[in-house]
Design a protein around this motif. Sequence first.
Motif, PDB file in Angstrom:
ATOM      1  N   VAL A  37      -8.752 -10.133  12.151  1.00  0.00           N
ATOM      2  CA  VAL A  37      -7.415  -9.757  12.605  1.00  0.00           C
ATOM      3  C   VAL A  37      -6.608  -9.355  11.378  1.00  0.00           C
ATOM      4  O   VAL A  37      -6.617 -10.054  10.366  1.00  0.00           O
ATOM      5  N   LYS A  38      -5.931  -8.214  11.457  1.00  0.00           N
ATOM      6  CA  LYS A  38      -5.016  -7.782  10.399  1.00  0.00           C
ATOM      7  C   LYS A  38      -3.595  -8.006  10.910  1.00  0.00           C
ATOM      8  O   LYS A  38      -3.168  -7.400  11.893  1.00  0.00           O
ATOM      9  N   LEU A  39      -2.873  -8.897  10.235  1.00  0.00           N
ATOM     10  CA  LEU A  39      -1.495  -9.191  10.609  1.00  0.00           C
ATOM     11  C   LEU A  39      -0.542  -8.362   9.749  1.00  0.00           C
ATOM     12  O   LEU A  39      -0.869  -7.963   8.638  1.00  0.00           O
ATOM     13  N   ASP A  40       0.646  -8.124  10.270  1.00  0.00           N
ATOM     14  CA  ASP A  40       1.704  -7.445   9.508  1.00  0.00           C
ATOM     15  C   ASP A  40       1.283  -6.111   8.928  1.00  0.00           C
ATOM     16  O   ASP A  40       1.500  -5.821   7.759  1.00  0.00           O
ATOM     17  N   THR A  41       0.625  -5.294   9.720  1.00  0.00           N
ATOM     18  CA  THR A  41       0.281  -3.949   9.273  1.00  0.00           C
ATOM     19  C   THR A  41       1.240  -2.963   9.922  1.00  0.00           C
ATOM     20  O   THR A  41       2.093  -3.335  10.718  1.00  0.00           O
ATOM     21  N   GLN A  42       1.121  -1.706   9.559  1.00  0.00           N
ATOM     22  CA  GLN A  42       1.978  -0.664  10.111  1.00  0.00           C
ATOM     23  C   GLN A  42       1.138   0.517  10.563  1.00  0.00           C
ATOM     24  O   GLN A  42       0.107   0.823   9.962  1.00  0.00           O
ATOM     25  N   THR A  43       1.640   1.178  11.610  1.00  0.00           N
ATOM     26  CA  THR A  43       1.004   2.407  12.066  1.00  0.00           C
ATOM     27  C   THR A  43       1.368   3.525  11.104  1.00  0.00           C
ATOM     28  O   THR A  43       2.179   3.340  10.194  1.00  0.00           O
ATOM     29  N   SER A  44       0.793   4.687  11.310  1.00  0.00           N
ATOM     30  CA  SER A  44       1.117   5.836  10.464  1.00  0.00           C
ATOM     31  C   SER A  44       2.581   6.257  10.614  1.00  0.00           C
ATOM     32  O   SER A  44       3.127   6.920   9.748  1.00  0.00           O
ATOM     33  N   LEU A  45       3.226   5.825  11.701  1.00  0.00           N
ATOM     34  CA  LEU A  45       4.640   6.129  11.921  1.00  0.00           C
ATOM     35  C   LEU A  45       5.554   5.024  11.397  1.00  0.00           C
ATOM     36  O   LEU A  45       6.760   5.086  11.553  1.00  0.00           O
ATOM     37  N   GLY A  46       4.973   4.004  10.768  1.00  0.00           N
ATOM     38  CA  GLY A  46       5.770   2.933  10.197  1.00  0.00           C
ATOM     39  C   GLY A  46       6.116   1.804  11.149  1.00  0.00           C
ATOM     40  O   GLY A  46       6.873   0.912  10.811  1.00  0.00           O
ATOM     41  N   GLU A  47       5.539   1.827  12.354  1.00  0.00           N
ATOM     42  CA  GLU A  47       5.812   0.789  13.348  1.00  0.00           C
ATOM     43  C   GLU A  47       4.936  -0.436  13.072  1.00  0.00           C
ATOM     44  O   GLU A  47       3.762  -0.300  12.729  1.00  0.00           O
TER      45      GLU A  47
END
Length: 92
Positions: free
Chosen positions: A19-29
């Motif tokens: 599980v990857k926590l606290d990541t962001q999408t390419s749109l910064g979400e």
Amino acid sequence: MAFIKIQNVIINTSYIAAVKLDTQTSLGEKSVSVLVATPQFPVIQWDTIAQNLCHYEWMEFTGQAANALQDYFTSFNNVIDLLPQYQESSAG
């Protein structure tokens, strides 16, 4: 064997590999990503050994789903934090 339901997705927790926590999408979400490893059952070939018996797929969740997964995977009932004092910002 336990299952978690997040929106319209039900995941067997036995198949969660990472599980990857606290990541962001390419749109910064904000997002949480879950790596699901599902077994593959190839035809047995006696002359070769299957190298990869699982299929891996990252599933990315955003919004309320990301928040719910973040809460679930950071709960002391579900995950033991091996380095509770460690923060990524202190590593740099």
